[in-house]
Write a protein that holds these residues in place. Structure first.
Motif, PDB file in Angstrom:
ATOM      1  N   SER A  87       5.934   4.327   8.163  1.00  0.00           N
ATOM      2  CA  SER A  87       4.745   3.733   7.562  1.00  0.00           C
ATOM      3  C   SER A  87       3.834   3.252   8.692  1.00  0.00           C
ATOM      4  N   VAL A  88       2.565   3.680   8.650  1.00  0.00           N
ATOM      5  CA  VAL A  88       1.592   3.304   9.674  1.00  0.00           C
ATOM      6  C   VAL A  88       0.450   2.566   8.983  1.00  0.00           C
ATOM      7  N   LYS A  89       0.178   1.341   9.465  1.00  0.00           N
ATOM      8  CA  LYS A  89      -0.854   0.505   8.853  1.00  0.00           C
ATOM      9  C   LYS A  89      -1.810  -0.009   9.918  1.00  0.00           C
ATOM     10  N   LYS A  90      -3.087  -0.159   9.528  1.00  0.00           N
ATOM     11  CA  LYS A  90      -4.082  -0.753  10.428  1.00  0.00           C
ATOM     12  C   LYS A  90      -3.740  -2.220  10.644  1.00  0.00           C
ATOM     13  N   GLU A  91      -3.849  -2.665  11.870  1.00  0.00           N
ATOM     14  CA  GLU A  91      -3.567  -4.073  12.173  1.00  0.00           C
ATOM     15  C   GLU A  91      -4.642  -4.985  11.581  1.00  0.00           C
ATOM     16  N   VAL A  92      -5.890  -4.488  11.485  1.00  0.00           N
ATOM     17  CA  VAL A  92      -7.016  -5.299  11.029  1.00  0.00           C
ATOM     18  C   VAL A  92      -6.831  -5.777   9.587  1.00  0.00           C
ATOM     19  N   ASP A  93      -6.482  -4.858   8.696  1.00  0.00           N
ATOM     20  CA  ASP A  93      -6.420  -5.223   7.274  1.00  0.00           C
ATOM     21  C   ASP A  93      -5.110  -4.812   6.585  1.00  0.00           C
ATOM     22  N   ASN A  94      -4.155  -4.299   7.336  1.00  0.00           N
ATOM     23  CA  ASN A  94      -2.848  -3.901   6.824  1.00  0.00           C
ATOM     24  C   ASN A  94      -2.914  -2.753   5.804  1.00  0.00           C
ATOM     25  N   VAL A  96      -2.782   1.122   4.590  1.00  0.00           N
ATOM     26  CA  VAL A  96      -1.929   2.245   4.987  1.00  0.00           C
ATOM     27  C   VAL A  96      -2.785   3.374   5.546  1.00  0.00           C
ATOM     28  N   VAL A  97      -2.434   3.841   6.727  1.00  0.00           N
ATOM     29  CA  VAL A  97      -3.103   4.955   7.377  1.00  0.00           C
ATOM     30  C   VAL A  97      -2.327   6.242   7.106  1.00  0.00           C
ATOM     31  N   SER A  98      -0.998   6.134   7.215  1.00  0.00           N
ATOM     32  CA  SER A  98      -0.146   7.310   7.095  1.00  0.00           C
ATOM     33  C   SER A  98       1.263   6.865   6.712  1.00  0.00           C
ATOM     34  N   SER A  99       1.948   7.707   5.950  1.00  0.00           N
ATOM     35  CA  SER A  99       3.353   7.425   5.656  1.00  0.00           C
ATOM     36  C   SER A  99       4.064   8.735   5.367  1.00  0.00           C
ATOM     37  N   SER A 100       5.347   8.744   5.642  1.00  0.00           N
ATOM     38  CA  SER A 100       6.157   9.919   5.336  1.00  0.00           C
ATOM     39  C   SER A 100       7.614   9.496   5.227  1.00  0.00           C
ATOM     40  N   SER A 101       8.386  10.348   4.571  1.00  0.00           N
ATOM     41  CA  SER A 101       9.808  10.082   4.394  1.00  0.00           C
ATOM     42  C   SER A 101      10.605  11.365   4.562  1.00  0.00           C
ATOM     43  N   VAL A 102      11.784  11.214   5.106  1.00  0.00           N
ATOM     44  CA  VAL A 102      12.781  12.282   5.126  1.00  0.00           C
ATOM     45  C   VAL A 102      13.920  11.722   4.288  1.00  0.00           C
ATOM     46  N   THR A 103      14.106  12.288   3.093  1.00  0.00           N
ATOM     47  CA  THR A 103      15.057  11.684   2.154  1.00  0.00           C
ATOM     48  C   THR A 103      16.514  11.901   2.519  1.00  0.00           C
ATOM     49  N   CYS A 123      -2.942   0.425  15.239  1.00  0.00           N
ATOM     50  CA  CYS A 123      -2.081   0.503  14.053  1.00  0.00           C
ATOM     51  C   CYS A 123      -0.654   0.111  14.419  1.00  0.00           C
ATOM     52  N   SER A 124       0.062  -0.393  13.433  1.00  0.00           N
ATOM     53  CA  SER A 124       1.491  -0.664  13.585  1.00  0.00           C
ATOM     54  C   SER A 124       2.258   0.413  12.845  1.00  0.00           C
ATOM     55  N   ALA A 125       3.168   1.063  13.556  1.00  0.00           N
ATOM     56  CA  ALA A 125       4.023   2.091  12.959  1.00  0.00           C
ATOM     57  C   ALA A 125       5.414   1.495  12.784  1.00  0.00           C
ATOM     58  N   THR A 126       5.923   1.571  11.577  1.00  0.00           N
ATOM     59  CA  THR A 126       7.264   1.058  11.276  1.00  0.00           C
ATOM     60  C   THR A 126       8.150   2.229  10.896  1.00  0.00           C
ATOM     61  N   VAL A 127       9.239   2.400  11.633  1.00  0.00           N
ATOM     62  CA  VAL A 127      10.202   3.460  11.353  1.00  0.00           C
ATOM     63  C   VAL A 127      11.497   2.790  10.902  1.00  0.00           C
ATOM     64  N   THR A 128      11.984   3.200   9.727  1.00  0.00           N
ATOM     65  CA  THR A 128      13.221   2.652   9.178  1.00  0.00           C
ATOM     66  C   THR A 128      14.201   3.789   8.963  1.00  0.00           C
ATOM     67  N   VAL A 129      15.393   3.660   9.528  1.00  0.00           N
ATOM     68  CA  VAL A 129      16.455   4.637   9.328  1.00  0.00           C
ATOM     69  C   VAL A 129      17.587   3.927   8.592  1.00  0.00           C
ATOM     70  N   THR A 130      18.027   4.533   7.481  1.00  0.00           N
ATOM     71  CA  THR A 130      19.073   3.947   6.652  1.00  0.00           C
ATOM     72  C   THR A 130      20.183   4.962   6.429  1.00  0.00           C
ATOM     73  N   SER A 131      21.414   4.529   6.630  1.00  0.00           N
ATOM     74  CA  SER A 131      22.573   5.388   6.388  1.00  0.00           C
ATOM     75  C   SER A 131      22.713   5.638   4.891  1.00  0.00           C
ATOM     76  N   ARG A 146      12.355  -0.172  13.509  1.00  0.00           N
ATOM     77  CA  ARG A 146      11.648  -0.363  14.784  1.00  0.00           C
ATOM     78  C   ARG A 146      10.148  -0.297  14.510  1.00  0.00           C
ATOM     79  N   VAL A 147       9.405  -1.118  15.234  1.00  0.00           N
ATOM     80  CA  VAL A 147       7.951  -1.171  15.070  1.00  0.00           C
ATOM     81  C   VAL A 147       7.309  -0.987  16.435  1.00  0.00           C
ATOM     82  N   PHE A 148       6.258  -0.158  16.454  1.00  0.00           N
ATOM     83  CA  PHE A 148       5.476   0.000  17.690  1.00  0.00           C
ATOM     84  C   PHE A 148       4.006   0.126  17.307  1.00  0.00           C
ATOM     85  N   LYS A 149       3.153  -0.124  18.283  1.00  0.00           N
ATOM     86  CA  LYS A 149       1.710  -0.039  18.058  1.00  0.00           C
ATOM     87  C   LYS A 149       1.199   1.279  18.629  1.00  0.00           C
ATOM     88  N   ILE A 150       0.193   1.834  17.922  1.00  0.00           N
ATOM     89  CA  ILE A 150      -0.409   3.093  18.369  1.00  0.00           C
ATOM     90  C   ILE A 150      -1.893   3.054  18.048  1.00  0.00           C
TER      91      ILE A 150
END
Length: 153
Positions: A87-94, A96-103, A123-131, A146-150
């Motif tokens: 999930s990628v969101k703009k820092e200014v207003d939160n 959503v810019v982009s999102s995707s999932s691998v099920t 933007c803040s990109a949040t990557v979540t991996v779940t077993s 994990r979160v990183f800025k881009i």
């Protein structure tokens, strides 16, 4: 008299040999609980252009779209695979810019794409991996985020 002593010895021997033994009521073997092994912790790294992202600074993109490699390093790999959410969101207003999932994936390297990046917009990109394998100890699904800025140059 010798004969009577021998008779007494034989009678005692017979009585002792006919008495109940411990084998009539054996002690049951101890119950050994099954060994429960916890699911491995989720671990992964994110790479842009074959370099791990910098989680403390803003990572730059040269265009509106940025490819990522997500390398899952959990050992052992979850037997039922993992799900990946980006999930990628703009820092200014939160927003959503982009999102995707691998099920569901059992691959250690997974390609992801961030799209719709605007010039100069952090933007803040949040990557979540779940077993997808439930941990038998905690009765939960292990996850790591994990979160990183881009930003696009």
């Amino acid at each position: 008299m010798k004969h009577s002593k021998l008779q007494y010895v034989l009678i005692i021997f017979l009585l002792l040999s006919c008495s109940k033994s411990d084998t009539d009521n054996p002690t049951p073997p101890p119950i050994i609980p099954p060994v429960v092994i916890a699911e491995a912790e989720i671990s992964f790294k994110i790479e842009i252009d074959n370099k791990e992202v910098d989680y403390t600074n803003i990572n730059s993109s040269l265009s509106a779209s940025q490819n990522l490699n997500l390398n899952i390093t959990s050992t052992p790999f979850p037997k039922d695979g993992v799900t990946i959410d980006l999930s990628v969101k703009k820092e200014v207003d939160n927003s959503v810019v982009s999102s995707s999932s691998v099920t569901s994936t059992n691959a250690t390297t997974n390609g992801l794409n961030i799209s719709n990046l605007s010039s100069g917009m952090v933007c803040s990109a949040t990557v979540t991996v779940t077993s997808k394998t439930m941990d038998p100890v905690s009765k939960n699904y292990k996850t790591l985020q994990r979160v990183f800025k881009i930003a696009r140059k």
